[in-house]
Design an enzyme around this catalytic site. Structure first.
Site, short mmCIF file in Angstrom:
data_model
loop_
_atom_site.label_atom_id
_atom_site.label_comp_id
_atom_site.label_asym_id
_atom_site.label_seq_id
_atom_site.Cartn_x
_atom_site.Cartn_y
_atom_site.Cartn_z
N GLN A 23 2.87 -9.41 -7.29
CA GLN A 23 1.41 -8.44 -7.77
C GLN A 23 1.89 -8.59 -9.26
O GLN A 23 2.93 -8.51 -9.72
CB GLN A 23 1.97 -7.13 -7.27
CG GLN A 23 0.98 -6.17 -7.74
CD GLN A 23 -0.49 -6.39 -7.18
OE1 GLN A 23 -0.60 -6.76 -5.94
NE2 GLN A 23 -1.30 -6.13 -7.86
N LYS B 109 -2.31 -4.08 0.85
CA LYS B 109 -2.08 -5.45 1.43
C LYS B 109 -1.11 -5.31 2.45
O LYS B 109 -1.53 -5.80 3.42
CB LYS B 109 -1.35 -6.18 0.13
CG LYS B 109 -2.69 -6.95 -0.83
CD LYS B 109 -2.03 -7.12 -2.10
CE LYS B 109 -3.11 -7.37 -3.12
NZ LYS B 109 -2.64 -7.97 -4.54
N ASP C 29 -2.32 -16.52 -3.39
CA ASP C 29 -3.14 -16.20 -4.49
C ASP C 29 -4.00 -17.37 -4.90
O ASP C 29 -5.06 -16.98 -5.61
CB ASP C 29 -2.38 -15.45 -5.39
CG ASP C 29 -2.35 -13.98 -5.16
OD1 ASP C 29 -3.58 -13.41 -4.61
OD2 ASP C 29 -1.75 -13.31 -6.07
#
Length: 291
Positions: A96, A52, A119
């Site tokens: 994460q 990412k 997200d």
């Protein structure tokens, strides 16, 4: 034979579009910033996070790296999220998952500002996604990537029968809500569904997100259906140097003979997830300017 949907090529197109938007924003306003938070040193999580961060660099998004120790307290992690919420140079915050056992994942995700929830997992964003006539600020990256693969491959969703295999919070549930918003008739098949293949067989569009290697066979698929395979499962393969290979939830060899469209694993949905994260970050930065 099915037309193979090249997720790598479509994701590369999206990255080029994002890079152009980032360049335009950077010259007139400010550089979009994405904070990527990782707790502990899980190998798989580190791999995803590095991917990412690298993707950010490639399109010109500023990556704010937040690496925290495994034993950080929940309160300290919340404080870190609040600090990023308040930082005007950060337009997206990604924590994460999974988090260490002693930290309540739901609490942390709820603390992320809804305006920076790239997200798309904040309960308010999922709630808006589930409601007719409401639009979430962000849509989860993998489901959004699935929809983008369908639309850029010329697959019509409106009025079609879609079956989603799996009901996870990360893929199954949000992708079924997106299909519903796009006017498909949606069924969800899961581990407690009797005779799942009879339901999958009626689908014009199948989204496979069950986490079961090669579960969906050729005789489950209606001829000409569009099949998006979200699964990534490693199976033993002594012929490979690593000792394993990645396969999807779909039996590629069988289904490619029946389906009209099919995504491969790897190289299908995977690259799209990161591309959508970059897109969400830029959208967050643009929204900040408008506000």
């Amino acid at each position: 034979m099915a037309q193979i949907i090249d997720g790598k090529a479509i994701a590369a197109d999206i990255r080029r579009e994002v890079a152009a938007e980032v360049a335009a924003l950077s010259s007139t306003h400010n550089v979009p910033g994405l904070a990527v938070v990782i707790v502990g040193s899980r190998k798989d999580s580190q791999t995803y996070v590095n991917m990412k961060r690298k993707a950010c660099a490639e399109v010109g998004i500023r990556s704010v790296d937040v690496d925290l120790p495994e034993d950080i307290s929940e309160a300290a992690l919340v404080a870190e999220v609040h600090r990023l919420n308040a930082d005007p140079a950060v337009h997206g915050i990604l924590v994460q998952l999974p988090l260490p056992k002693h930290i309540n994942e739901e609490k942390i995700l709820t603390e992320i500002s809804i305006e920076k929830d790239v997200d798309g997992f904040h309960p308010l964003n999922i709630g808006k996604l589930a409601m007719k006539g409401r639009e979430p600020l962000f849509v989860p990256c993998t489901p959004k990537g699935c929809m983008e693969l369908l639309s850029r491959s010329g697959v019509t969703v409106k009025g079609k029968r879609a079956v989603v295999v799996g009901r996870s919070n990360i893929v199954g549930l949000p992708v079924s809500l997106l299909l519903l918003k796009a006017d498909a008739t949606v069924s969800i098949v899961h581990s407690r569904t009797p005779d799942p293949e009879s339901i999958v067989r009626e689908a014009d569009i199948v989204i496979a997100a069950a986490g079961q290697a090669m579960m969906i066979k050729g005789d489950w698929i209606k001829p000409g259906a569009a099949v998006i395979d979200v699964g990534t499962n490693s199976v033993d393969d002594p012929t490979r140097k690593s000792g394993y290979r990645l396969v999807g939830d779909v039996d590629f060899g069988e289904v490619s003979k029946v389906a009209g469209y099919l995504t491969p694993v790897p190289g299908g949905v995977g690259p799209m997830t990161v591309a959508m994260l970059l897109k969400n970050t830029v959208d967050g930065a643009k929204r900040g300017i408008v506000e």
